[in-house]
Design a protein around this motif. Structure first.
Motif, PDB file in Angstrom:
ATOM      1  N   TRP A 138       0.843  -1.203   0.000  1.00 46.47           N
ATOM      2  CA  TRP A 138       0.000   0.000   0.000  1.00 46.47           C
ATOM      3  C   TRP A 138       0.879   1.254   0.000  1.00 46.47           C
ATOM      4  CZ3 TRP A 138      -0.441   3.807   3.823  1.00 46.47           C
ATOM      5  CH2 TRP A 138      -1.463   4.720   3.619  1.00 46.47           C
ATOM      6  N   THR A 139       1.946   1.225   0.805  1.00 45.36           N
ATOM      7  CA  THR A 139       2.865   2.377   0.850  1.00 45.36           C
ATOM      8  C   THR A 139       3.464   2.602  -0.539  1.00 45.36           C
ATOM      9  OG1 THR A 139       3.392   1.875   3.150  1.00 45.36           O
ATOM     10  CG2 THR A 139       4.965   3.269   1.970  1.00 45.36           C
ATOM     11  N   GLY A 140       3.908   1.520  -1.171  1.00 50.49           N
ATOM     12  CA  GLY A 140       4.492   1.629  -2.507  1.00 50.49           C
ATOM     13  C   GLY A 140       3.499   2.205  -3.500  1.00 50.49           C
ATOM     14  N   LEU A 141       2.260   1.735  -3.418  1.00 46.86           N
ATOM     15  CA  LEU A 141       1.243   2.208  -4.373  1.00 46.86           C
ATOM     16  C   LEU A 141       0.857   3.661  -4.125  1.00 46.86           C
ATOM     17  CD1 LEU A 141      -0.760  -1.104  -4.469  1.00 46.86           C
ATOM     18  CD2 LEU A 141       0.301  -0.011  -6.456  1.00 46.86           C
ATOM     19  N   MET A 142       0.892   4.077  -2.859  1.00 43.69           N
ATOM     20  CA  MET A 142       0.618   5.492  -2.573  1.00 43.69           C
ATOM     21  C   MET A 142       1.726   6.364  -3.177  1.00 43.69           C
ATOM     22  SD  MET A 142      -2.275   5.504  -1.200  1.00 43.69           S
ATOM     23  CE  MET A 142      -2.510   7.174  -0.572  1.00 43.69           C
ATOM     24  N   ALA A 202      -0.709 -13.716  -9.169  1.00 37.04           N
ATOM     25  CA  ALA A 202      -0.255 -12.791  -8.105  1.00 37.04           C
ATOM     26  C   ALA A 202      -0.806 -13.178  -6.740  1.00 37.04           C
ATOM     27  CB  ALA A 202      -0.700 -11.374  -8.428  1.00 37.04           C
ATOM     28  N   HIS A 203      -0.103 -12.741  -5.710  1.00 34.73           N
ATOM     29  CA  HIS A 203      -0.640 -12.879  -4.355  1.00 34.73           C
ATOM     30  C   HIS A 203      -1.915 -12.053  -4.237  1.00 34.73           C
ATOM     31  CE1 HIS A 203       3.664 -13.845  -3.480  1.00 34.73           C
ATOM     32  NE2 HIS A 203       3.024 -14.867  -3.007  1.00 34.73           N
ATOM     33  N   GLY A 204      -2.870 -12.561  -3.461  1.00 36.58           N
ATOM     34  CA  GLY A 204      -4.146 -11.873  -3.309  1.00 36.58           C
ATOM     35  C   GLY A 204      -4.016 -10.472  -2.754  1.00 36.58           C
ATOM     36  N   THR A 205      -2.924 -10.240  -2.011  1.00 38.67           N
ATOM     37  CA  THR A 205      -2.758  -8.904  -1.431  1.00 38.67           C
ATOM     38  C   THR A 205      -2.507  -7.853  -2.510  1.00 38.67           C
ATOM     39  OG1 THR A 205      -0.436  -9.422  -1.090  1.00 38.67           O
ATOM     40  CG2 THR A 205      -1.876  -9.608   0.835  1.00 38.67           C
ATOM     41  N   ASN A 206      -1.962  -8.238  -3.669  1.00 37.06           N
ATOM     42  CA  ASN A 206      -1.636  -7.246  -4.702  1.00 37.06           C
ATOM     43  C   ASN A 206      -2.887  -6.502  -5.185  1.00 37.06           C
ATOM     44  OD1 ASN A 206       1.246  -8.853  -6.380  1.00 37.06           O
ATOM     45  ND2 ASN A 206       0.974  -8.074  -4.317  1.00 37.06           N
ATOM     46  N   PRO A 207      -3.889  -7.221  -5.707  1.00 38.67           N
ATOM     47  CA  PRO A 207      -5.102  -6.491  -6.110  1.00 38.67           C
ATOM     48  C   PRO A 207      -5.785  -5.803  -4.935  1.00 38.67           C
ATOM     49  CG  PRO A 207      -5.412  -8.874  -6.354  1.00 38.67           C
ATOM     50  CD  PRO A 207      -3.973  -8.646  -6.079  1.00 38.67           C
ATOM     51  N   ALA A 208      -5.708  -6.418  -3.750  1.00 38.06           N
ATOM     52  CA  ALA A 208      -6.354  -5.812  -2.575  1.00 38.06           C
ATOM     53  C   ALA A 208      -5.682  -4.481  -2.227  1.00 38.06           C
ATOM     54  CB  ALA A 208      -6.283  -6.766  -1.388  1.00 38.06           C
ATOM     55  N   SER A 209      -4.344  -4.456  -2.221  1.00 36.93           N
ATOM     56  CA  SER A 209      -3.622  -3.216  -1.902  1.00 36.93           C
ATOM     57  C   SER A 209      -3.899  -2.150  -2.957  1.00 36.93           C
ATOM     58  CB  SER A 209      -2.113  -3.465  -1.835  1.00 36.93           C
ATOM     59  OG  SER A 209      -1.824  -4.397  -0.846  1.00 36.93           O
ATOM     60  N   ALA A 210      -3.943  -2.571  -4.224  1.00 35.69           N
ATOM     61  CA  ALA A 210      -4.202  -1.623  -5.308  1.00 35.69           C
ATOM     62  C   ALA A 210      -5.579  -0.992  -5.123  1.00 35.69           C
ATOM     63  CB  ALA A 210      -4.102  -2.330  -6.654  1.00 35.69           C
ATOM     64  N   SER A 211      -6.526  -1.820  -4.745  1.00 35.14           N
ATOM     65  CA  SER A 211      -7.883  -1.321  -4.553  1.00 35.14           C
ATOM     66  C   SER A 211      -7.947  -0.337  -3.376  1.00 35.14           C
ATOM     67  CB  SER A 211      -8.809  -2.522  -4.333  1.00 35.14           C
ATOM     68  OG  SER A 211     -10.079  -2.096  -4.016  1.00 35.14           O
ATOM     69  N   VAL A 212      -7.297  -0.691  -2.274  1.00 33.31           N
ATOM     70  CA  VAL A 212      -7.304   0.200  -1.094  1.00 33.31           C
ATOM     71  C   VAL A 212      -6.617   1.528  -1.423  1.00 33.31           C
ATOM     72  CG1 VAL A 212      -6.468   0.458   1.281  1.00 33.31           C
ATOM     73  CG2 VAL A 212      -7.439  -1.702   0.550  1.00 33.31           C
ATOM     74  N   ALA A 213      -5.609   1.475  -2.308  1.00 28.91           N
ATOM     75  CA  ALA A 213      -4.891   2.701  -2.684  1.00 28.91           C
ATOM     76  C   ALA A 213      -5.654   3.500  -3.752  1.00 28.91           C
ATOM     77  CB  ALA A 213      -3.495   2.348  -3.190  1.00 28.91           C
ATOM     78  N   GLY A 214      -6.824   3.009  -4.147  1.00 32.18           N
ATOM     79  CA  GLY A 214      -7.669   3.784  -5.068  1.00 32.18           C
ATOM     80  C   GLY A 214      -7.473   3.452  -6.539  1.00 32.18           C
ATOM     81  N   PHE A 215      -6.806   2.334  -6.843  1.00 33.70           N
ATOM     82  CA  PHE A 215      -6.613   1.939  -8.245  1.00 33.70           C
ATOM     83  C   PHE A 215      -7.602   0.844  -8.645  1.00 33.70           C
ATOM     84  CE2 PHE A 215      -2.302   3.400  -7.026  1.00 33.70           C
ATOM     85  CZ  PHE A 215      -2.085   4.346  -8.011  1.00 33.70           C
ATOM     86  N   GLU A 216      -7.747   0.695  -9.957  1.00 31.04           N
ATOM     87  CA  GLU A 216      -8.488  -0.465 -10.477  1.00 31.04           C
ATOM     88  C   GLU A 216      -7.443  -1.464 -10.945  1.00 31.04           C
ATOM     89  OE1 GLU A 216     -10.913   1.052 -13.667  1.00 31.04           O
ATOM     90  OE2 GLU A 216     -11.524   2.724 -12.387  1.00 31.04           O
ATOM     91  N   THR A 217      -7.747  -2.751 -10.811  1.00 29.91           N
ATOM     92  CA  THR A 217      -6.752  -3.742 -11.243  1.00 29.91           C
ATOM     93  C   THR A 217      -7.173  -4.417 -12.551  1.00 29.91           C
ATOM     94  OG1 THR A 217      -7.792  -5.409  -9.855  1.00 29.91           O
ATOM     95  CG2 THR A 217      -5.889  -4.304  -8.946  1.00 29.91           C
TER      96      THR A 217
END
Lengths: 101, 498
Positions: free
Chosen positions: B146-150, B172-187
Motif C-alpha cells: 500500500w505504501t508503494g502504491l501510494m 499474483a498474491h491476493g494482497t496485490n489487487p487488494a492493496s491496489a484497490s485500497v490505494a484507489g486503483f483499479e486492477t
C-alpha cells in the motif's frame, strides 16, 4: 440430501447433449490462499469412485464425497442464459479468503 | 494421565481461584442509588469467567501451547510463506537492554545506537534489493504494498497524470489487487502463458497511458523465474508506468540478483519471510519499502539519515506521502532482521537462495511422478503440484492436506495460485535437512498410494489430531466465538444426537 431443480434448470438439463461417459455433477470449486472459499458448479464429467447419486425428476445428479461434505443439505439448481447453472450457496472460511469469480 | 484437552471453561469449578487476597479493611458500599443505573452491572449478566487454580491455569495453557504447530516443532512447507527457521541469536540481540529498554519518544541524541542500527539496515536492504533508498516504516508486507502504491500515485500526480490502472498477473498474491484497490486503483489481470509466466503479448495489449504500475513477484507464485523481465520492464516503462516488486519470494534471489537489476522501481520485502523474523500469529511484522532515486522524495517521513557523525530524523520532504506507521516501524523486528543479515554476511545470504532453490527442486523431482505437475521446468524456491489426478479418483487436495496432519506436517499452501487446478504449493526452504524432506516426500507418496488403494483413509483424515475433520461449513456460516454454558449444553446435545 435433497437437490431440487427449477423449471429452467430442468429444461436446460433435459435438452443438453451430454458426451458419452459423462454425467451431470455438482462439483465444489475451491480457492485458497489465506483462508478458503468454495463455490458449487454444475459440470459434466466422468464417474468418480465415491460418487453419490441423487435423482430429481428423472435426472441423475452426481457429487463426490468432498462436495457432499460441503454442500447444504437442501440445495437448489437454477439456470439462466447469462450466468448458466447456479448451484447452492458458496461460502468462505474467513474474510481473507479469495472469492471465486 | 490427565490430558488437558478440555476448554478452560470446562475445568472451571465455582469458587476455585488462583489467588487469595487479605480481607478488605474498607467497608463495602451498596452502589444502588449512588451510581446511575446503567453503570451498575446486573449480577445475572456478570461475565462467566473460568474459575481455576494457578496450577490448572499453567497446565492448561502450557498444554495448549504444545498443540501449536510452528517451525520450531515441525516441517512447515507453506508455499509462498517462507516458513524457515528463525535463529535464536536474533532473539538474544533484540532483548539486549540497549534495544529493548529504549523509548520511541526519546530524543534522537539519546538514541543514536538505535538510529545507527536502523540506518545501517536501510543501507543493507538497499544493496540487497538494488534500490537507492529504503523506508523501514511499513509494519507488514501488505502495508508495504500500500505504501508503494501510494508513492506510485503521488509520483504520477506530480507529473500531472491521473493514472488509474494497476496490472497484476493471474498468479499474483491476493494482497496485490487488494492493496491496489485500497490505494484507489483499479486492477487489470494479466494472463499467464503456457509456461506459467507473464504472457508478454497480452501485457503489450493491456499496457497503455492509464497504466500506473505493474505489480510482479519474481520468481512468481508458481516458483518460476520471469525470464522476460527486462522486456516486461521496458514495456511498462515505455508506457510511463512503474514496476513494483512484491518481495514475497525474495528468498529465491537473495545475493544472486536484485529487483533493481531487473528494472523494478519500487520494492517491498517481508522481513518475516526472507530475513527470519518471527512469522505468523498476527505479527508484529515488517515490510520495508525501497525505491529508485526518482521516487525518494515520496518516501514516508521522517527519514533516518546521517548528518556528519550523527543520525537524525528528517521530515523535510514536501512531496512525501507522510507517515505510514507510528514511530519507526516495529523496532524489535528490525533488530532481528539486521542481526540475521550481519550474522549471515553476503556469502551466507547467497547460500540461502541457493539452498532454497536446491531443496525445492530436490523435493519437486521426488514428487512429480506421483502428482500432476503443470509446470515441469526448473523451479526456484517453491513449486506447484496439482491434485487433479487424485480428483478423478474422488479425493481432493484438501483431503490430502488433512491427511498430512496425521504425519505431523503442516500442509503446503493449497488451492493457490488459482490458475492450477487442485493446487499444492510447496516451499521447503533452505533450513530443512535432507532427512526431513525425504520423510515429507515419503508421506506425500504414501498419501498418493492411499488415494488409489484406501481412499477412506484420506477422506476421513485427520485421524491422530485432538479433533477430527471439522465442519468448516458450519464454522463459516454459524461461527460460535464465545463460550456460554447454554451453547455448550446445546452443542453437547447435538453431538450425542449425531
Amino acid at each position: 440430501m435433497v437437490i431440487t431443480l427449477t423449471e429452467p434448470a430442468l429444461d436446460k438439463l433435459k435438452t443438453t447433449k451430454i458426451k458419452e461417459q459423462q454425467y451431470p455433477r455438482i462439483d465444489a470449486e475451491v480457492a485458497g490462499g489465506c483462508g478458503m472459499s468454495m463455490k458449487f458448479k454444475l459440470v459434466f464429467d466422468e464417474l468418480r469412485p465415491n460418487d453419490s447419486v441423487i435423482e430429481y425428476d428423472g435426472i441423475q445428479i452426481r457429487l463426490d464425497r468432498f462436495t457432499k461434505r460441503y454442500l447444504d443439505e437442501e440445495t437448489q439448481i437454477d439456470y439462466n442464459v447469462e450466468e448458466g447453472f447456479l448451484v447452492g450457496e458458496s461460502f468462505a472460511s474467513s474474510a481473507c479468503a479469495i472469492e471465486i469469480d | 494421565m490427565v490430558e488437558y484437552n478440555d476448554l478452560i471453561f470446562e475445568i472451571s469449578r465455582p469458587g476455585r481461584s488462583g489467588y487469595s487476597l487479605p480481607k478488605s479493611d474498607v467497608e463495602s458500599v451498596d452502589l444502588q442509588g449512588k451510581l446511575p443505573k446503567h453503570l451498575i452491572r446486573d449480577e445475572n449478566e456478570a461475565a462467566e469467567l473460568p474459575e481455576v487454580s494457578e496450577l490448572q491455569l499453567v497446565r492448561h495453557y502450557t498444554a495448549l501451547s504444545n498443540k501449536n504447530h510452528g517451525i520450531d516443532n515441525g516441517f512447515y512447507p507453506l508455499g509462498s510463506c517462507t516458513m524457515k527457521y528463525n535463529p535464536k541469536i536474533n532473539e538474544d540481540i533484540a532483548r539486549l537492554p540497549g534495544f529493548s529498554r529504549i523509548h520511541p519518544y526519546q530524543s534522537p541524541e539519546t538514541a543514536q545506537g538505535a538510529l545507527e542500527l536502523l540506518y545501517n539496515l536501510q543501507e543493507e536492504l538497499a544493496v540487497i534489493t538494488g534500490m537507492d533508498a529504503i523506508s523501514l516504516q511499513p509494519s507488514a508486507g501488505a502495508q508495504g504494498e500500500w505504501t508503494g502504491l501510494m508513492m506510485v500515485k503521488a509520483y504520477h500526480e506530480k507529473n500531472g497524470e491521473n493514472r488509474k490502472k494497476v496490472l497484476v498477473p493471474d498468479s499474483a498474491h491476493g494482497t496485490n489487487p487488494a492493496s491496489a484497490s485500497v490505494a484507489g486503483f483499479e486492477t487489470t489481470t494479466i494472463p499467464s502463458d503456457k509456461d506459467g509466466l507473464v504472457d508478454l503479448e497480452a501485457l503489450k495489449q493491456l499496457v497503455n497511458s492509464d497504466t500506473a504500475a505493474l505489480m510482479l513477484t519474481n520468481p512468481n507464485t508458481l516458483g518460476l523465474f520471469e525470464t522476460e523481465i527486462e522486456e516486461i520492464a521496458q514495456v511498462v516503462h515505455e508506457a510511463g508506468g512503474l514496476l513494483y516488486y512484491d518481495g514475497a519470494n525474495a528468498n529465491a534471489i537473495l545475493g544472486k540478483t536484485t529487483p533493481g537489476a531487473m528494472g523494478f522501481d519500487i520494492v517491498h520485502l517481508n522481513l518475516h519471510k526472507t530475513f527470519t523474523t518471527p512469522h505468523g500469529g498476527g505479527g508484529p511484522g515488517a515490510g520495508p519499502v525501497g525505491v529508485k532515486a526518482n521516487l525518494i522524495p515520496y518516501l514516508p517521513v521522517p527519514r533516518i539519515e546521517k548528518d556528519g557523525e550523527d543520525y537524525v530524523l528528517n521530515s523535510d520532504y514536501p512531496l512525501s506521502i507522510g507517515r505510514v506507521k507510528g514511530y519507526h516501524g516495529n523496532f524489535g523486528i528490525l533488530v532481528r532482521a539486521y542481526t540475521y543479515i550481519r550474522t549471515m554476511g553476503p556469502e551466507g545470504l547467497r547460500q540461502v537462495s541457493e539452498g532454497a532453490v536446491l531443496h525445492a527442486n530436490y523435493l519437486r523431482k521426488k514428487l512429480e511422478e506421483h502428482f500432476d505437475s503443470p509446470y515441469t521446468q526448473l523451479c526456484k524456491h517453491e513449486f506447484v503440484l496439482s491434485g487433479s489426478r487424485q480428483k478423478k479418483l474422488g479425493v481432493r487436495t484438501l483431503d490430502m492436506a488433512k491427511r498430512l496432519l496425521d504425519f505431523g506436517y503442516h500442509p503446503p499452501t493449497i488451492y493457490f495460485p488459482l490458475n492450477v487446478e487442485e493446487g499444492l504449493m510447496i516451499e521447503p526452504t533452505e533450513t530443512e535437512s535432507k532427512e526431513t524432506m525425504d520423510a515429507f516426500a515419503e508421506a506425500m507418496i504414501q498419501i498418493a498410494k492411499e488415494v488409489e488403494e484406501d481412499p477412506e483413509m484420506v477422506l476421513n483424515a485427520p485421524h491422530t489430531t485432538i479433533v477430527g475433520r471439522l465442519d468448516e461449513v458450519q464454522a463459516a456460516r454459524k461461527p460460535v466465538v464465545r463460550y456460554t454454558k447454554e451453547k455448550d449444553a446445546e452443542r453437547e446435545k447435538e453431538t450425542v444426537k449425531a
